[in-house]
Design an enzyme around this catalytic site. Structure first.
Site, PDB file in Angstrom:
ATOM      1  N   ASP A 118     -16.815  -1.625  21.643  1.00  5.32           N
ATOM      2  CA  ASP A 118     -18.209  -1.440  22.049  1.00  5.32           C
ATOM      3  C   ASP A 118     -18.251  -0.988  23.505  1.00  5.32           C
ATOM      4  O   ASP A 118     -18.506  -1.761  24.416  1.00  5.32           O
ATOM      5  CB  ASP A 118     -18.977  -2.751  21.867  1.00  5.32           C
ATOM      6  CG  ASP A 118     -20.468  -2.504  21.800  1.00  5.32           C
ATOM      7  OD1 ASP A 118     -20.867  -1.324  21.735  1.00  5.32           O
ATOM      8  OD2 ASP A 118     -21.232  -3.483  21.821  1.00  5.32           O
ATOM      9  N   GLU A 177      -9.097   0.607  12.722  1.00  4.31           N
ATOM     10  CA  GLU A 177      -9.036   0.265  14.157  1.00  4.31           C
ATOM     11  C   GLU A 177     -10.269  -0.549  14.528  1.00  4.31           C
ATOM     12  O   GLU A 177     -11.316  -0.370  13.913  1.00  4.31           O
ATOM     13  CB  GLU A 177      -9.067   1.565  15.002  1.00  4.31           C
ATOM     14  CG  GLU A 177      -7.940   2.521  14.694  1.00  4.31           C
ATOM     15  CD  GLU A 177      -8.256   3.947  15.175  1.00  4.31           C
ATOM     16  OE1 GLU A 177      -9.277   4.146  15.867  1.00  4.31           O
ATOM     17  OE2 GLU A 177      -7.472   4.852  14.851  1.00  4.31           O
ATOM     18  N   CYS A 197     -49.925 -33.119  27.843  1.00  2.00           N
ATOM     19  CA  CYS A 197     -50.883 -34.135  28.300  1.00  2.00           C
ATOM     20  C   CYS A 197     -51.737 -33.657  29.473  1.00  2.00           C
ATOM     21  O   CYS A 197     -52.628 -34.365  29.931  1.00  2.00           O
ATOM     22  CB  CYS A 197     -50.158 -35.413  28.691  1.00  2.00           C
ATOM     23  SG  CYS A 197     -49.178 -35.206  30.190  1.00  2.00           S
ATOM     24  N   CYS A 238     -42.631 -33.600  33.538  1.00  2.00           N
ATOM     25  CA  CYS A 238     -43.907 -34.262  33.357  1.00  2.00           C
ATOM     26  C   CYS A 238     -43.596 -35.737  33.579  1.00  2.00           C
ATOM     27  O   CYS A 238     -42.779 -36.321  32.874  1.00  2.00           O
ATOM     28  CB  CYS A 238     -44.425 -34.034  31.942  1.00  2.00           C
ATOM     29  SG  CYS A 238     -45.816 -35.102  31.564  1.00  2.00           S
ATOM     30  N   ASP A 242       4.187  -7.469  42.361  1.00  2.00           N
ATOM     31  CA  ASP A 242       3.081  -6.828  43.077  1.00  2.00           C
ATOM     32  C   ASP A 242       3.548  -6.407  44.469  1.00  2.00           C
ATOM     33  O   ASP A 242       3.168  -5.356  44.976  1.00  2.00           O
ATOM     34  CB  ASP A 242       1.900  -7.803  43.229  1.00  2.00           C
ATOM     35  CG  ASP A 242       1.199  -8.017  41.896  1.00  2.00           C
ATOM     36  OD1 ASP A 242       1.660  -7.443  40.881  1.00  2.00           O
ATOM     37  OD2 ASP A 242       0.207  -8.773  41.872  1.00  2.00           O
ATOM     38  N   LYS A 275     -19.436  -2.326  10.164  1.00  2.00           N
ATOM     39  CA  LYS A 275     -19.908  -3.135  11.283  1.00  2.00           C
ATOM     40  C   LYS A 275     -19.793  -4.636  11.005  1.00  2.00           C
ATOM     41  O   LYS A 275     -19.953  -5.087   9.870  1.00  2.00           O
ATOM     42  CB  LYS A 275     -21.375  -2.801  11.584  1.00  2.00           C
ATOM     43  CG  LYS A 275     -21.615  -1.336  11.910  1.00  2.00           C
ATOM     44  CD  LYS A 275     -21.348  -1.014  13.344  1.00  2.00           C
ATOM     45  CE  LYS A 275     -22.434  -1.559  14.190  1.00  2.00           C
ATOM     46  NZ  LYS A 275     -23.042  -0.598  15.084  1.00  2.00           N
ATOM     47  N   CYS A 334     -48.568 -30.369  32.558  1.00  2.00           N
ATOM     48  CA  CYS A 334     -47.835 -30.554  31.308  1.00  2.00           C
ATOM     49  C   CYS A 334     -48.637 -29.936  30.153  1.00  2.00           C
ATOM     50  O   CYS A 334     -49.824 -30.221  30.001  1.00  2.00           O
ATOM     51  CB  CYS A 334     -47.601 -32.029  31.054  1.00  2.00           C
ATOM     52  SG  CYS A 334     -46.966 -32.359  29.408  1.00  2.00           S
ATOM     53  N   LYS A 344     -10.580   5.022   8.849  1.00  2.00           N
ATOM     54  CA  LYS A 344     -10.335   6.471   8.931  1.00  2.00           C
ATOM     55  C   LYS A 344      -9.363   6.896   7.837  1.00  2.00           C
ATOM     56  O   LYS A 344      -8.331   6.241   7.661  1.00  2.00           O
ATOM     57  CB  LYS A 344      -9.723   6.814  10.301  1.00  2.00           C
ATOM     58  CG  LYS A 344     -10.603   6.427  11.462  1.00  2.00           C
ATOM     59  CD  LYS A 344      -9.945   6.721  12.814  1.00  2.00           C
ATOM     60  CE  LYS A 344     -10.929   6.337  13.918  1.00  2.00           C
ATOM     61  NZ  LYS A 344     -10.382   6.572  15.268  1.00  2.00           N
TER      62      LYS A 344
HETATM   63  S1  IVH Z   1     -13.640   7.409  15.931  1.00  2.00           S
HETATM   64  C1  IVH Z   1     -15.078  11.413  14.566  1.00  2.00           C
HETATM   65  N1  IVH Z   1     -12.589   5.125  16.648  1.00  2.00           N
HETATM   66  O1  IVH Z   1     -17.926   4.305  18.031  1.00  2.00           O
HETATM   67  C2  IVH Z   1     -14.481  10.268  15.280  1.00  2.00           C
HETATM   68  N2  IVH Z   1     -14.761   5.648  17.424  1.00  2.00           N
HETATM   69  O2  IVH Z   1     -20.328   4.673  16.339  1.00  2.00           O
HETATM   70  C3  IVH Z   1     -15.513   9.288  15.616  1.00  2.00           C
HETATM   71  N3  IVH Z   1     -15.730   3.923  18.848  1.00  2.00           N
HETATM   72  O3  IVH Z   1     -18.953   7.393  19.274  1.00  2.00           O
HETATM   73  C4  IVH Z   1     -15.066   8.240  16.529  1.00  2.00           C
HETATM   74  N4  IVH Z   1     -14.023   2.560  18.816  1.00  2.00           N
HETATM   75  O4  IVH Z   1     -17.727   5.828  20.866  1.00  2.00           O
HETATM   76  C5  IVH Z   1     -13.651   5.925  16.737  1.00  2.00           C
HETATM   77  N5  IVH Z   1     -11.535   3.137  17.203  1.00  2.00           N
HETATM   78  C6  IVH Z   1     -12.579   3.960  17.297  1.00  2.00           C
HETATM   79  C7  IVH Z   1     -13.711   3.617  18.047  1.00  2.00           C
HETATM   80  C8  IVH Z   1     -14.792   4.496  18.082  1.00  2.00           C
HETATM   81  C9  IVH Z   1     -15.239   2.761  19.283  1.00  2.00           C
HETATM   82  C10 IVH Z   1     -17.098   4.419  19.154  1.00  2.00           C
HETATM   83  C11 IVH Z   1     -17.148   5.850  19.585  1.00  2.00           C
HETATM   84  C12 IVH Z   1     -18.117   6.482  18.641  1.00  2.00           C
HETATM   85  C13 IVH Z   1     -18.872   5.342  18.091  1.00  2.00           C
HETATM   86  C14 IVH Z   1     -19.429   5.649  16.731  1.00  2.00           C
END
Ligand code: IVH
Length: 677
Positions: A121, A117, A418, A433, A36, A321, A415, A297
């Site tokens: 969030d 992937e 009671c 109480c 650093d 999810k 309370c 994907k």
């Molecule tokens: S792909 C067409 N990859 O999740 C491509 N999205 O619920 C669509 N997100 O709006 C997105 N991690 O904000 C992709 N590894 C990831 C992601 C990701 C988070 C979010 C993204 C998207 C939302 C969809």
């Protein structure tokens, strides 16, 4: 430019390159190669040159991350192509259905491979690079038009201001490049930030996502700069040359340009996809950031593209999810529980929601201070969290969803069970109480009293104690010892036999050792160990009851809090009555300890008796001398202290005279013994 200026200018360029590279090692690769201190030296040198030559400052300089002005509002940005969303799947079945659906559309899907992937969030951002320079960044907005948050994005150190970052990278920089990624805050940074905000008396954030969104949408980039935002990228939205053909290539290219890239797994088929899902789910807490699922994907981008879009969701990808851990629901009301020590605990009564396969109707609200601090109101939409085995708890209200009908919660002054006034103890958060007869407390106290570590009364469980309270047979623990078999044998689930057993158990408990009795009283802050210590020191409840706070604080490990609690316990008339009842019933409230001989009144004294005594026989007299610690001998020696001379003394008298041993009368002896037998 003069020659010396030229060298200075090339030094400036060199410094920028180096700083950029070390930023990348630190923020993107998490693998710094200098200290650093060394970094700070480089940075200072650059700042100095730029101060001397403001005309050389360019937006891609690492010193220019926090530069933007405070904006009144964010400008709109038209996205080059629609920024799509994703369809959700919650079960393997739904993922299979998706797979079958797209296989029907295109047979090639059957043999397709995938990239999986984590689904971060956070917030989608769209990053524009022109000739390798970061020129603009936008939020997703409605997918077509987003908000210009360039100045804020520049403050994120993981975001490259110029690509390629690494001088080692031979990659050709495209003229136009638009990258998609996610801005977020790590869980650790989120907790740290909230701690800081709380210390400053400022509003805390609900969760990392909420924090990231609040921070990125600050109109003053200096505030954003102080927020620990970070970035991971996962998509190339637009590129004018050498467009990648697979998602693997996308991620590789992003990496080569110097972007921080999301973790990923190559999966040759759907079974491998499910394995990857399981693995990420298992590692959910290790990622360091909140992930709410994985994104599956199709690796073949051309195939994915040809499958098209449904609404805003591309067919070639799907979000699988995780079971939710946080969910928003309505706070219908706030209830209050009363525990054994009388602590009043608020809890949330919720509009039922499913979180991770469980229907949640109630959640913890911690304490009344928490409700006030978070400004939680009845009628609010609140965020609930249920993670792992943790009891669901309320995180806080979603203020944006208020409609004005919400009501401020007023903690009870009495309370709820009671109806006696509640009390607050200085230095503690909780309200209590203090009415020991409160049915809620009484039930818990009976069970505590009967527990194995206390009076060990088997058969006095939750149901039995409730039955006794409801039948009005027991108003405090002292009443237990006056119960008659006939009174309890007709209670529900009781019979003559079990009634007799319970009475026997209660009677047997009268001889419990003192530490257990003290523990059984249920004095706040007096656990088993403390009870043991108090018993040793005071020997009886009577003595303990007489002790002042100062007396108590002389005992190691007893501080003012415990001392106050003990004194206040015994000062309550209710508790004094309980002790009286126990005493009268014959519960042993003292420690029977063999008294040490040296503490007795006649310790160290040797007596010899001669002649006949009037009040008792010689044997009796000797026994009583011994009982008081003295020695009773038959022969006079130099060690003899007293010769007790009765009627018709024998030769011992002469011997005593010879040795000069003191002679005493029977009257004197009686005085020694305390007169009455
Ligand atoms: S792909 C067409 N990859 O999740 C491509 N999205 O619920 C669509 N997100 O709006 C997105 N991690 O904000 C992709 N590894 C990831 C992601 C990701 C988070 C979010 C993204 C998207 C939302 C969809």
């Amino acid at each position: 430019m003069k020659a010396n200026q030229k060298t200075l200018f090339s030094r400036l360029q060199e410094l920028r390159k180096q700083i950029q590279y070390h930023n990348y090692r630190y923020y993107v690769l998490n693998d710094p190669v200098i200290s650093d201190y060394e970094y700070d030296q480089l940075y200072k040198e650059l700042v100095k040159i730029e101060q001397e030559h403001p005309e050389w400052v360019t937006p891609d300089s690492p010193t220019q991350r926090v530069g933007g002005l405070v904006a009144e509002k964010f400008e709109k940005v038209q996205h080059p192509v629609p920024i799509l969303s994703l369809a959700n799947a919650f079960t393997k079945e739904e993922v299979r259905e998706w797979f079958e659906r797209i296989t029907r559309l295109d047979r090639r899907v059957k043999e397709a491979d995938f990239i999986v992937e984590p689904k971060i969030d956070g917030l989608t951002v769209v990053l524009h690079y022109q000739d390798g320079l970061f020129v603009k960044g936008a939020t997703r907005g409605d997918g077509n038009v987003g908000e210009d948050v360039t100045a804020n994005l520049r403050t994120i150190k993981a975001l490259p201001l110029k690509i390629p970052v690494s001088p080692l990278s031979p990659i050709k920089v495209p003229k136009t490049l638009v990258v998609r990624g996610e801005v977020f805050i790590t869980i650790k940074d989120f907790e740290e930030l909230n701690r800081r905000l709380e210390e400053m008396g400022e509003k805390t954030y609900l969760n990392p996502r909420n924090t990231a969104s609040g921070s990125l949408r600050q109109l003053d980039p200096r505030i954003t700069a102080m927020r620990p935002l970070t970035l991971l990228t996962y998509d190339i939205v637009q590129i004018d040359e050498n467009a990648p053909k697979t998602q693997s290539e996308v991620l590789e290219k992003l990496y080569d340009f110097g972007f921080p890239v999301v973790e990923n797994r190559y999966c040759a088929n759907l079974d491998e996809v499910f394995l990857a899902y399981e693995e990420y789910l298992k590692r959910r807490d290790e990622l360091g950031y909140e992930a709410d699922g994985v994104v599956i994907k199709l690796n073949d981008l051309e195939l994915a593209d040809q499958l098209g879009v449904v609404g805003k969701d591309p067919r070639g990808a799907i979000a699988f999810k995780y079971p939710a851990r946080e969910i928003a629901t309505k706070l219908i009301n706030i209830g209050v529980n009363v525990g054994r020590t009388g602590v009043l605990t608020p809890y949330a009564i919720l509009s039922p929601v499913e979180i991770g396969g469980v229907i949640v109707k109630q959640a913890t609200l911690h304490n009344f201070d928490f409700i006030a601090q978070k400004d939680i109101r009845i009628g609010d939409i609140v965020l609930i969290k249920r993670a792992g085995d943790v009891i669901p708890y309320v995180i806080g209200p979603i203020i944006e969803r208020r409609d004005g009908s919400e009501k401020v919660f007023v903690p009870p002054t009495h309370c709820p069970v009671c109806n006696q006034p509640v009390e607050h103890i200085t230095g503690e958060v909780a309200w209590y109480c203090v009415n020991a007869a409160c049915p809620a407390q009484l039930q818990e106290h009976l069970q505590h009293f009967a527990s194995r570590e206390a009076m060990d009364i088997r058969g006095l469980g939750e149901r039995m104690s409730m039955a006794l309270i409801n039948a009005n047979l027991v108003k405090d623990v002292g009443d237990l010892y006056y119960l008659k078999k006939e009174q309890i044998e007709n209670l529900e689930r009781m019979g003559s036999k079990s009634a007799a057993k319970l009475i026997e158990q209660i009677q047997n408990s009268k001889n419990r050792p003192l530490p257990n009795v003290i523990f059984a009283l249920g004095i706040r802050h007096v656990g088993e160990e403390m009870a043991e210590r108090l018993a040793k020191h005071f020997n009886s409840i009577d003595q303990l009851q007489k002790a002042s706070e100062e007396d108590l604080m002389k005992i190691p490990t007893i501080g003012p809090k415990i001392a106050e609690s003990i004194v206040s316990f015994f000062s309550l008339e209710r508790n004094q009555q309980i002790i009286e009842k126990l005493k009268k019933a014959g519960v042993k409230l003292y420690e029977e300890k063999p008294v040490r001989a040296e503490n007795l009144p006649l310790a160290g004294l040797e007596f010899v008796i001669t002649g006949k005594l009037k009040s008792f026989s010689r044997e009796e007299a000797e026994e009583r001398i011994r009982a008081l610690g003295g020695a009773a001998k038959s022969d006079i020696t130099r060690k003899t202290n007293y010769l007790v001379v009765g009627e018709d003394p024998g030769s011992k008298l002469a011997r005593a005279r010879e040795l000069g041993v003191q002679q005493i009368t029977e009257e004197d002896l009686l005085n020694f013994l305390g007169k009455k037998s």
